[in-house]
Write an enzyme that holds these catalytic residues in place. Structure first.
Site, mmCIF file in Angstrom:
data_model
loop_
_atom_site.group_PDB
_atom_site.id
_atom_site.type_symbol
_atom_site.label_atom_id
_atom_site.label_comp_id
_atom_site.label_asym_id
_atom_site.label_seq_id
_atom_site.Cartn_x
_atom_site.Cartn_y
_atom_site.Cartn_z
ATOM 1 C CE LYS A 35 17.398 0.328 15.757
ATOM 2 N NZ LYS A 35 18.481 -0.661 15.725
ATOM 3 N NE ARG A 135 24.401 -5.611 14.895
ATOM 4 C CZ ARG A 135 23.108 -5.357 15.058
ATOM 5 N NH1 ARG A 135 22.275 -5.394 14.031
ATOM 6 N NH2 ARG A 135 22.627 -5.077 16.255
ATOM 7 C CE1 TYR A 259 6.943 1.901 -16.488
ATOM 8 C CE2 TYR A 259 6.456 2.160 -14.148
ATOM 9 C CZ TYR A 259 6.802 2.709 -15.373
ATOM 10 O OH TYR A 259 6.999 4.056 -15.479
ATOM 11 C CG MET A 307 9.046 6.938 -8.254
ATOM 12 S SD MET A 307 10.176 7.999 -9.163
ATOM 13 C CE MET A 307 11.547 6.877 -9.428
#
Length: 364
Positions: A35, A135, A259, A307
């Site tokens: 998956k 779940r 940053y 990013m």
């Protein structure tokens, strides 16, 4: 020139890891869990590499199953979340998919569908039991009646009882033993195949192996355990994520990098800029000090991941040059270690790689 950020996927390592999972329970079959695009490794390519070994493949949803069928995969495919509407049952029949069933509502939907489609046969259903994770799954009190209803359907060829462990990766906790006891109570007196083990179950809980295993993260060479573990030591990394240095600069003592000015040079320092960032799936939570592999030894991040770029301290790498390759995780920097630095788990790093990252495959 193309941005040189590459995930090299070693298909032979993934085959090795699948066989290692099977070796933990020679009597059992194993569903290879692919998956989430095979945890970022590429579901179709991984399935093709495993098709001669794998007993079946496991995916989360029908879209993932159809992608595999369109890619030429003919092995059984198990829908781990099952179906949600009658149209999906049509696709399950058409493409010969196996399906989980985790609720009485799904069971009723299947019964109504089969009342209208008397030509259907050969269905394989995995009934999920809520043994304590809370779940998905049928309540333990409803398991035996649900199994009886399934076995009364002539279109259903086989039924497997499945459940999922919440804490199998923490062997010292009692939760897994409690879940096993609950499953035994729910299935008391019923002769039915079981599938209970995720990777942690495969690696540490032999009493839970039964007829079907469901190895996932271990296929890709990452361990579900926080501590060293004997089977984990035999895994081979399925992916090496690497990029290159695109710039180098001299940063004076007292100047900050990146940053937030979170990393400050204590002495004059060479800083390398790498072509990788959180938009590629490399975590913004990787702090200064997170290791990378450069020219045969370690280096460390310096400053906040942005990013598209990250920065590395070259104090111990006077030889480093623009264009040098840098391993972010793989054979030299385990993805588990990077995950620890980021305060997360390897699942999130591997499955979080974005389409900006080029995949390159080797078989040997």
């Amino acid at each position: 020139m193309a941005r040189n950020l590459i995930a090299d996927v070693d298909l032979s390592a993934i085959r090795h890891n699948y066989c290692l999972a099977r070796a933990q329970a020679a009597h059992a079959h194993a569903v290879a869990i692919i998956k989430a695009d095979a945890y970022g490794h590429g579901a179709v390519r991984v399935a093709r590499a495993l098709e001669t070994e794998a007993d079946a493949f496991g995916v989360a949803a029908i879209e993932e199953a159809l992608e595999l069928r369109e890619g030429g995969i003919t092995r059984p495919i198990l829908l781990l979340e099952g179906f949600f509407e009658a149209e999906e049952l049509e696709l399950i029949c058409q493409h010969q998919l196996w399906t989980a069933m985790h609720s009485l509502e799904q069971l009723a939907l299947l019964e109504r569908f089969l009342q209208q489609r008397t030509d259907v046969s050969g269905l394989h259903v995995w009934l999920k039991i809520d043994s304590g994770m809370h779940r998905l799954g049928v309540h333990p009190d409803d398991v035996q009646s649900a199994l009886e209803r399934l076995q009364a359907l002539t279109a259903v060829e086989s039924v497997v009882a499945m459940s999922h462990f919440a804490c199998a990766d923490e062997p010292q906790r009692p939760d897994t033993l409690r879940q096993l006891q609950q499953i035994d109570r729910s299935l008391s007196g019923m002769n039915i195949a079981r599938s209970l083990c995720n990777s942690a179950g495969v690696m540490h809980w032999p009493q839970a192996h039964h007829q079907w295993l469901r190895p996932g993260i271990m296929l890709y060479g990452a361990s579900p355990f926080a501590e060293p573990q004997p089977v984990a030591a035999q895994l081979k990394p399925g992916m090496t994520l690497s990029t290159e240095i695109i710039a180098i600069r001299e940063v004076p003592a007292g100047d900050a990098v990146g940053y937030g000015a979170s990393w400050i040079a204590e002495v004059p320092t060479r800083i390398a800029t790498l072509a990788v960032g959180y938009a590629d799936g490399y975590s913004r939570h990787a702090p200064s000090g997170t290791p990378v592999w450069l020219n045969g030894r370690r280096a460390a991040l310096a400053g906040r991941v942005s990013m598209d770029m990250a920065t590395v301290d070259l104090s111990l790498h006077p030889e480093a040059r623009v264009g040098d390759r840098v391993e972010l995780w793989g054979a030299n920097i385990p993805v588990n270690e990077v995950a620890d630095y980021c305060g997360t788990i390897p699942y999130t790093l591997l499955s979080g790689l974005t389409r900006r990252v080029k995949r390159r495959y080797t078989s040997e």
